[in-house]
Design an enzyme around this catalytic site. Structure first.
Site, short mmCIF file in Angstrom:
data_model
loop_
_atom_site.label_atom_id
_atom_site.label_comp_id
_atom_site.label_asym_id
_atom_site.label_seq_id
_atom_site.Cartn_x
_atom_site.Cartn_y
_atom_site.Cartn_z
CG HIS A 98 -2.00 1.00 1.14
ND1 HIS A 98 -1.79 2.34 1.40
CD2 HIS A 98 -3.30 0.89 0.78
CE1 HIS A 98 -2.92 3.00 1.21
NE2 HIS A 98 -3.85 2.14 0.83
CD GLU A 123 -5.42 2.51 -3.01
OE1 GLU A 123 -6.54 2.22 -2.64
OE2 GLU A 123 -4.50 2.81 -2.24
O1 G3P Z 1 -6.61 1.60 0.57
C1 G3P Z 1 -7.58 2.50 0.19
C2 G3P Z 1 -7.07 3.84 -0.04
O2 G3P Z 1 -5.76 4.11 0.06
C3 G3P Z 1 -7.96 4.86 -0.58
O3 G3P Z 1 -8.21 5.71 0.50
O4 G3P Z 1 -9.50 7.31 1.75
O5 G3P Z 1 -9.03 7.71 -0.65
O6 G3P Z 1 -10.63 5.95 0.00
P1 G3P Z 1 -9.41 6.73 0.38
#
Ligand code: G3P
Length: 224
Positions: free
Chosen positions: A95, A143
């Protein structure tokens, strides 16, 4: 419960609103909504709550992180054996808030698989997604770190990142599932993620920090 796409994975991170009993309450909400609406929701409880929550819900729980060790004298590390013994079904790896190098990621994917546990490897961009896809994890989660926690969803702000990653990863191995995450908070975000080819989403703050977590989760699955 038979899991099918789109997969909704809620990462509880280290928020106060998802810690201890708050984490269990949220896990129960996820469990109820998954059953009532026949949707695939998985959760990543906080590390110290993992065994406790695994024992109290029937939806799949995942570890937020795992270190490249099986067991032994490693103070504060998360061993792969401890993830297995907790009752979790697998783990996030790399992550952006807990990065890991490629060699360790490779080792972990292999050991998790030998234990029948799933691997979800996070990546910050399309190039990194391609690199981790070569390691054949079960899932790649794209992400962009700059959108994490912003409420601006990757599927609307950077749709090309999602679609290009889906294309690249599936080209390497079509069995690898692709998730997208960062800023996702409602059903519309989930719909656009799926329309871009994603097999599901990984999210945190949109639900965890919501005034009404159940309502936020209901909205999130509304389109499915
Ligand atoms: O692991 C999920 C993440 O990093 C996304 O976070 O708070 O943007 O939904 P968020």
């Amino acid at each position: 419960m038979l899991l099918k796409p789109p997969f909704i994975i809620l990462n509880m991170k280290s928020y106060q609103e998802s810690s201890g009993e708050n984490g269990l309450n949220l896990a129960k909400i996820c469990e109820d909504l998954a059953k009532e609406n026949d949707v695939s929701i998985m959760i990543c409880p906080q590390q110290v709550d993992l065994t406790y929550i695994c024992k109290n819900v029937t939806i799949p729980c995942l570890s937020q992180h795992v270190d490249p060790i099986e067991s032994g004298g490693y103070t504060g590390w998360v061993s792969i054996n401890s993830v297995k013994n907790s009752g979790a079904k697998g783990s996030l790896i790399n992550h952006s808030e807990h990065k890991m190098n490629l060699a360790d990621t490779d080792l972990i994917i292999g050991v998790l698989r030998s234990f029948n546990l799933i691997s979800i490897v996070c990546a910050n961009n399309e190039i990194t997604s391609r690199a981790v896809a070569e390691l054949r994890p079960d899932f790649v989660a794209i992400e962009p770190p700059e959108l994490i926690g912003t409420g601006v969803s990757v599927s609307s702000a950077r749709p090309e990142v999602v679609s290009h990653t889906v294309e690249s990863v599936k080209y390497i191995d079509q069995n690898i599932k692709v998730l997208c995450g960062a800023g996702i908070s409602n059903g519309e975000d989930v719909r656009s993620a799926v329309n871009l080819g994603a097999d599901g989403i990984l999210l945190a703050s949109g639900v965890i920090k919501a005034k009404n977590q159940k309502k936020a989760l209901l909205d999130l699955i509304s389109y499915i």
